[in-house]
Design an enzyme around this catalytic site. Sequence first.
Site, PDB file in Angstrom:
ATOM      1  N   LYS A 178      -8.417  -0.664  -9.111  1.00 21.44           N
ATOM      2  CA  LYS A 178      -9.050  -1.295  -7.951  1.00 21.44           C
ATOM      3  C   LYS A 178     -10.197  -0.437  -7.413  1.00 21.44           C
ATOM      4  O   LYS A 178     -10.034   0.783  -7.285  1.00 21.44           O
ATOM      5  CB  LYS A 178      -7.992  -1.461  -6.848  1.00 21.44           C
ATOM      6  CG  LYS A 178      -8.490  -1.988  -5.520  1.00 21.44           C
ATOM      7  CD  LYS A 178      -7.319  -2.245  -4.587  1.00 21.44           C
ATOM      8  CE  LYS A 178      -7.731  -2.912  -3.302  1.00 21.44           C
ATOM      9  NZ  LYS A 178      -8.307  -2.001  -2.322  1.00 21.44           N
TER      10      LYS A 178
ATOM     11  N   TYR B  27      -2.228   5.492  -4.277  1.00 19.71           N
ATOM     12  CA  TYR B  27      -3.282   6.469  -4.009  1.00 19.71           C
ATOM     13  C   TYR B  27      -2.848   7.754  -4.693  1.00 19.71           C
ATOM     14  O   TYR B  27      -1.670   8.147  -4.589  1.00 19.71           O
ATOM     15  CB  TYR B  27      -3.404   6.752  -2.508  1.00 19.71           C
ATOM     16  CG  TYR B  27      -4.240   5.761  -1.740  1.00 19.71           C
ATOM     17  CD1 TYR B  27      -5.528   5.418  -2.158  1.00 19.71           C
ATOM     18  CD2 TYR B  27      -3.763   5.178  -0.567  1.00 19.71           C
ATOM     19  CE1 TYR B  27      -6.307   4.524  -1.429  1.00 19.71           C
ATOM     20  CE2 TYR B  27      -4.539   4.288   0.157  1.00 19.71           C
ATOM     21  CZ  TYR B  27      -5.810   3.968  -0.283  1.00 19.71           C
ATOM     22  OH  TYR B  27      -6.578   3.086   0.437  1.00 19.71           O
TER      23      TYR B  27
ATOM     24  N   HIS C 238     -13.562  -1.887  -1.201  1.00 20.69           N
ATOM     25  CA  HIS C 238     -12.581  -1.552  -0.165  1.00 20.69           C
ATOM     26  C   HIS C 238     -12.872  -2.328   1.135  1.00 20.69           C
ATOM     27  O   HIS C 238     -12.724  -1.808   2.236  1.00 20.69           O
ATOM     28  CB  HIS C 238     -12.583  -0.039   0.104  1.00 20.69           C
ATOM     29  CG  HIS C 238     -11.215   0.522   0.347  1.00 20.69           C
ATOM     30  ND1 HIS C 238     -10.483   1.155  -0.619  1.00 20.69           N
ATOM     31  CD2 HIS C 238     -10.435   0.543   1.475  1.00 20.69           C
ATOM     32  CE1 HIS C 238      -9.326   1.548  -0.098  1.00 20.69           C
ATOM     33  NE2 HIS C 238      -9.275   1.179   1.158  1.00 20.69           N
TER      34      HIS C 238
ATOM     35  N   SER D 228       0.828  -1.213   0.000  1.00 22.59           N
ATOM     36  CA  SER D 228       0.000   0.000   0.000  1.00 22.59           C
ATOM     37  C   SER D 228       0.864   1.266   0.000  1.00 22.59           C
ATOM     38  O   SER D 228       1.948   1.283   0.599  1.00 22.59           O
ATOM     39  CB  SER D 228      -0.868   0.003   1.263  1.00 22.59           C
ATOM     40  OG  SER D 228      -1.403   1.282   1.508  1.00 22.59           O
TER      41      SER D 228
ATOM     42  N   THR E  30      -5.852   2.618  -6.878  1.00 22.37           N
ATOM     43  CA  THR E  30      -7.095   2.535  -6.094  1.00 22.37           C
ATOM     44  C   THR E  30      -7.989   3.719  -6.405  1.00 22.37           C
ATOM     45  O   THR E  30      -7.574   4.881  -6.301  1.00 22.37           O
ATOM     46  CB  THR E  30      -6.776   2.450  -4.590  1.00 22.37           C
ATOM     47  OG1 THR E  30      -6.046   1.241  -4.366  1.00 22.37           O
ATOM     48  CG2 THR E  30      -8.049   2.417  -3.748  1.00 22.37           C
TER      49      THR E  30
HETATM   50  C1  LIG Z   1      -6.879  -2.582   7.518  1.00 21.35           C
HETATM   51  C2  LIG Z   1      -7.111  -2.361   6.054  1.00 21.35           C
HETATM   52  C3  LIG Z   1      -6.390  -1.392   5.399  1.00 21.35           C
HETATM   53  C4  LIG Z   1      -6.574  -1.189   4.021  1.00 21.35           C
HETATM   54  N1  LIG Z   1      -5.791  -0.278   3.364  1.00 21.35           N
HETATM   55  C5  LIG Z   1      -5.880  -0.186   2.018  1.00 21.35           C
HETATM   56  C6  LIG Z   1      -4.958   0.630   1.299  1.00 21.35           C
HETATM   57  O1  LIG Z   1      -4.066   1.244   1.862  1.00 21.35           O
HETATM   58  N2  LIG Z   1      -5.114   0.693  -0.044  1.00 21.35           N
HETATM   59  C7  LIG Z   1      -6.091   0.016  -0.727  1.00 21.35           C
HETATM   60  O2  LIG Z   1      -6.184   0.091  -1.944  1.00 21.35           O
HETATM   61  N3  LIG Z   1      -6.945  -0.791  -0.057  1.00 21.35           N
HETATM   62  C8  LIG Z   1      -6.854  -0.912   1.280  1.00 21.35           C
HETATM   63  N4  LIG Z   1      -7.700  -1.758   1.951  1.00 21.35           N
HETATM   64  C9  LIG Z   1      -8.674  -2.571   1.206  1.00 21.35           C
HETATM   65  C10 LIG Z   1      -8.052  -3.896   0.785  1.00 21.35           C
HETATM   66  O3  LIG Z   1      -7.091  -3.711  -0.226  1.00 21.35           O
HETATM   67  C11 LIG Z   1      -9.102  -4.860   0.226  1.00 21.35           C
HETATM   68  O4  LIG Z   1      -9.882  -4.200  -0.748  1.00 21.35           O
HETATM   69  C12 LIG Z   1     -10.026  -5.424   1.316  1.00 21.35           C
HETATM   70  O5  LIG Z   1      -9.307  -5.636   2.508  1.00 21.35           O
HETATM   71  C13 LIG Z   1     -10.622  -6.734   0.845  1.00 21.35           C
HETATM   72  O6  LIG Z   1     -11.527  -7.216   1.760  1.00 21.35           O
HETATM   73  P1  LIG Z   1     -11.174  -8.335   2.875  1.00 21.35           P
HETATM   74  O7  LIG Z   1     -10.402  -7.626   3.935  1.00 21.35           O
HETATM   75  O8  LIG Z   1     -12.527  -8.766   3.325  1.00 21.35           O
HETATM   76  O9  LIG Z   1     -10.366  -9.428   2.211  1.00 21.35           O
HETATM   77  C14 LIG Z   1      -7.544  -1.960   3.315  1.00 21.35           C
HETATM   78  C15 LIG Z   1      -8.272  -2.937   4.003  1.00 21.35           C
HETATM   79  C16 LIG Z   1      -8.061  -3.152   5.355  1.00 21.35           C
HETATM   80  C17 LIG Z   1      -8.848  -4.222   6.058  1.00 21.35           C
END
Ligand SMILES: Cc1cc2nc3c(=O)[nH]c(=O)nc-3n(C[C@H](O)[C@H](O)[C@H](O)COP(=O)(O)O)c2cc1C
Length: 380
Positions: free
Chosen positions: A252, A130, A276, A107, A156
Amino acid sequence: MGTPLTIADLKKRARRRVPKMFFDYADSGAWTEQTYRANESDFGQIKLRQRVMVDMDNRTLETTMVGQKASMPVALAPTGMTGMQHADGEMLAARAAEEFGIPFTLSTMSICSIEDVASVTTKPFWFQLYVMRDRDFVLSLINRAKAAKCSALVLTADLQILAQRHKDLRNGLSAPPKLTPKHLWQMAARPFWCLEMLKTRRHSFGNIIGHAKNVSSISSLSTWTSEQFDPRLSWSDVAWIKEQWGGPLIIKGILDPEDARAAADTGADAIIVSNHGGRQLDGASSTIGMLPKIVDAVGDRIEIHLDGGIRSGQDVLKAVALGATGTYIGRPFLYGLGAMGKQGVTLALEIIRKEMDLTMALCGKRDIKDINSSIIVGRQ
Ligand SMILES: Cc1cc2nc3c(=O)[nH]c(=O)nc-3n(C[C@H](O)[C@H](O)[C@H](O)COP(=O)(O)O)c2cc1C
């Protein structure tokens, strides 16, 4: 507690190992969390087709995602502040993914920097971007990802403004974390986590601090993060990003067929059907619910990946059956990491691989590439 057998087991362990505010940060969705829950529960409605008396020997889960080999159709999703689930979390998860032969996505908002992760891996990882108001900084991130030999850029699209997560507000969690007596108390209650954290110098956003203009300290970083996510980001920006990057591009955060068509028009290599992890538009459909509509709209034009709610190998198989050629897990690997460090990430991947392999066999298939909607009997 015996050896964890499921992702739910890892989650229980992580809850006991990680300070509350960081565990809650992973285990939270926006507002009522209904989309977060639907992502998980909608997989349960899809029923598999049991087949018998077919040769189930010599099975393979090997596949490709954006033309790159993966030992199974699963990648680690980009997650911010992963280094707060466990010290040096991104470096540990990247190494676990590399050993497993699947992509790791770093990330923008990671604790370990692009260079940190590059220093402990030998194969290319992916970088998630981002888009910030400061486009010079965006360009420098792209160039650093190129210099680190990242082999795909994940752009994203669904977090240019931040939705509200009640747990984070109640815990007083800010980006980057500012320590209050309550936080110190929560940390003191997790001594193993603290010991590991004391051994590393990586406690803030490694890709930003010392790289973005006028951001050299934690306090300036906090103002920067709150002001920099660019709400004007639109499809016309993708051409510039694509040109600067020059490699495989994955968009994404697509949840609507019309947006999927617009993404395909940009010439990107893949889209990720994603909300997300239920952390942005609460009340939106689950990703697995929207997948068939998006496959109908653009399945013949662009590679389609999915994330959100995957908690087992069965869930991966269902997503593949409905037309995703790759999936990502976010929380499952974070729980593994929080529970047991690198070993926990490996365990999460092993749990998912085993479930996927056995389920594929019991559906009468031997090769993940032969998985299609014929293994599904319907929804209940
Ligand atoms: C704690 C956390 C932080 C996240 N941070 C980002 C991020 O920095 N960038 C991003 O594109 N998605 C981020 N996401 C979304 C994840 O990339 C992903 O879309 C999501 O976790 C998928 O769902 P799941 O946790 O049920 O597998 C984050 C998700 C979580 C749980």
